[in-house]
Design a protein around this motif. Structure first.
Motif, PDB file in Angstrom:
ATOM      1  N   ASP A  94       0.827  -1.209   0.000  1.00  0.00           N
ATOM      2  CA  ASP A  94       0.000   0.000   0.000  1.00  0.00           C
ATOM      3  C   ASP A  94       0.863   1.260   0.000  1.00  0.00           C
ATOM      4  O   ASP A  94       0.591   2.221  -0.724  1.00  0.00           O
ATOM      5  CB  ASP A  94      -0.937   0.004   1.207  1.00  0.00           C
ATOM      6  N   LEU A  95       1.900   1.242   0.799  1.00  0.00           N
ATOM      7  CA  LEU A  95       2.794   2.409   0.860  1.00  0.00           C
ATOM      8  C   LEU A  95       3.527   2.613  -0.457  1.00  0.00           C
ATOM      9  O   LEU A  95       3.745   3.755  -0.891  1.00  0.00           O
ATOM     10  CB  LEU A  95       3.801   2.243   2.001  1.00  0.00           C
ATOM     11  N   GLU A 135      11.525 -12.849  -0.459  1.00  0.00           N
ATOM     12  CA  GLU A 135      10.645 -11.959   0.295  1.00  0.00           C
ATOM     13  C   GLU A 135      11.336 -11.524   1.582  1.00  0.00           C
ATOM     14  O   GLU A 135      10.724 -11.417   2.646  1.00  0.00           O
ATOM     15  CB  GLU A 135       9.314 -12.658   0.587  1.00  0.00           C
ATOM     16  N   TYR A 136      12.624 -11.255   1.462  1.00  0.00           N
ATOM     17  CA  TYR A 136      13.457 -10.970   2.626  1.00  0.00           C
ATOM     18  C   TYR A 136      12.920  -9.812   3.459  1.00  0.00           C
ATOM     19  O   TYR A 136      12.839  -9.898   4.687  1.00  0.00           O
ATOM     20  CB  TYR A 136      14.888 -10.663   2.165  1.00  0.00           C
ATOM     21  N   THR A 137      12.535  -8.707   2.830  1.00  0.00           N
ATOM     22  CA  THR A 137      12.156  -7.507   3.575  1.00  0.00           C
ATOM     23  C   THR A 137      10.997  -7.766   4.520  1.00  0.00           C
ATOM     24  O   THR A 137      10.997  -7.302   5.662  1.00  0.00           O
ATOM     25  CB  THR A 137      11.790  -6.368   2.608  1.00  0.00           C
ATOM     26  N   LYS A 176      12.018   1.276   2.828  1.00  0.00           N
ATOM     27  CA  LYS A 176      12.470   0.518   1.658  1.00  0.00           C
ATOM     28  C   LYS A 176      11.358   0.362   0.626  1.00  0.00           C
ATOM     29  O   LYS A 176      11.633  -0.019  -0.514  1.00  0.00           O
ATOM     30  CB  LYS A 176      13.017  -0.845   2.088  1.00  0.00           C
ATOM     31  N   SER A 177      10.121   0.658   1.050  1.00  0.00           N
ATOM     32  CA  SER A 177       9.023   0.618   0.086  1.00  0.00           C
ATOM     33  C   SER A 177       9.178   1.706  -0.971  1.00  0.00           C
ATOM     34  O   SER A 177       8.528   1.658  -2.017  1.00  0.00           O
ATOM     35  CB  SER A 177       7.675   0.775   0.798  1.00  0.00           C
ATOM     36  N   ARG A 178      10.039   2.690  -0.697  1.00  0.00           N
ATOM     37  CA  ARG A 178      10.286   3.777  -1.653  1.00  0.00           C
ATOM     38  C   ARG A 178      11.618   3.626  -2.387  1.00  0.00           C
ATOM     39  O   ARG A 178      12.006   4.506  -3.155  1.00  0.00           O
ATOM     40  CB  ARG A 178      10.245   5.122  -0.908  1.00  0.00           C
TER      41      ARG A 178
END
Length: 352
Positions: A94-95, A135-137, A176-178
């Motif tokens: 979402d972010l 899917e580490y993060t 990190k989503s950005r």
């Protein structure tokens, strides 16, 4: 008062409760008294050659079980862990597309994690064994929140502060989503420009959570400062020592341990013992001494009794943790006791 009964190890069932502490043949603790057994623990007892154990009789049936059982505690823990990761994955998604996320979603995941606060051994086994490289993060965020929770308990923080610490662990890498996906998942070393962009994730995260109504200031500080280091070599502000908030110091230790033990596209995973050695010898001056010592002295003892494979292929058992060298325990190979602080050339290659 519940009656103690001795049963064969093959009659043990998940959810039974040990009535006495179980020791190995040479006196090392395998399982504590009042431990709720699960499939992993029962299998571990069998590996150690335990034939019989004492459990509490809570109205067991003639077959030695407590009657019909549902899933084991270990299975439920893993299911909850996976669900937490999936829920957090939705928040990051979402972010990444510009949506605003409410603090309530984070609190719900934090509640689920905090409910596991007394399942220390399963937390540690989960962090050590369960990884999805691609899917580490998501899993890293869950792991850091659980490790931060353990550190908070070991430091005897108030329950409400520990719960906030869980939230901070979840959100610490939210920036990190950005960061472009090609940088996050790059299999090789980052270029200077890519590394500079990656370092901005703590600032991006700080700005993102400003839009979460009711978020605690300590969570905001932890997200912004979790890469600061005691000697001022960290980022983004170059803070030193007491300038760094406690939550950020705790996240720094949890983040370092999980990152070092993780398997990534560009590196294989390190054993916890190798990471203990690196953190004890190389991180003093960088990580807070009290937080680091508290973490290493507590978590290392959960590996006593573990079977390990050595670099020469032999199988050994960890029987004692040396507080001067957490990464070099005393091990037992057959009938031989080996102190890895003295014996050179033998290393722990893999946990079994």
């Amino acid at each position: 008062m519940n009656r103690k009964v001795q049963i064969d190890i093959d009659a043990c069932k998940p959810r039974m409760v040990t009535a006495e502490t179980i020791y190995s043949d040479y006196g090392a603790i395998i399982v504590w008294e009042n431990t709720v057994l699960d499939a992993l623990t029962i299998n571990r007892l069998k590996i150690f050659g335990v034939d019989k154990i004492w459990v509490y009789d809570y109205g067991m049936t003639d077959s030695g079980s407590e009657g019909p059982q549902s899933r084991s505690e270990a299975e439920m823990f893993i299911e909850s862990y996976e669900n937490d990761a999936e829920q957090f994955k939705e928040i990051l998604h979402d972010l990444s597309v510009g949506k605003t996320v409410s603090i309530e979603k984070t609190v719900q995941i934090a509640d689920s994690i905090y409910a596991k606060k007394d399942q220390r051994r399963q937390i540690i086994e989960c962090i050590t064994q369960i990884r999805k490289v691609d899917e580490y993060t998501y899993y890293h965020s869950i792991n850091v929140s659980m490790l931060a929770m353990l550190i908070g308990k070991w430091l005897r923080l108030r329950p409400e502060d520990t719960h906030l610490l869980v939230q901070a662990g979840l959100l610490h890498d939210i920036g990190k989503s950005r960061i472009p996906t090609e940088i996050i998942n790059k299999p090789g070393a980052l270029t200077e420009e890519e590394a500079a962009e990656m370092k901005k994730h703590s600032e991006y995260g700080y700005y993102l959570i400003q839009y979460m109504d009711g978020i605690d200031r300590r969570i905001q500080e932890a997200v912004l400062y979790h890469h600061e280091r005691e000697d001022g070599s960290g980022y983004p502000m170059g803070l030193k020592g007491d300038q760094i908030p406690l939550f950020a110091k705790i996240l720094a230790v949890a983040d370092t341990f999980d990152a070092m033990t993780a398997e990534r596209a560009y590196k294989s995973k390190n054993t916890p013992f190798h990471v203990f050695q690196l953190m004890q010898n190389d991180c003093f001056g960088y990580l807070d001494t009290i937080v680091l010592n508290t973490f290493l002295s507590n978590i290392s003892h959960y590996y006593i009794g573990n079977k390990v494979r050595l670099n020469d292929g032999r199988i050994a058992e960890v029987i004692y943790i040396n507080p001067q060298q957490y990464g070099k325990p005393v091990i037992k190979i057959g009938d031989e006791y080996v102190d890895l602080t003295i014996t050179k050339g033998i290393k722990i290659q893999e946990l079994l």
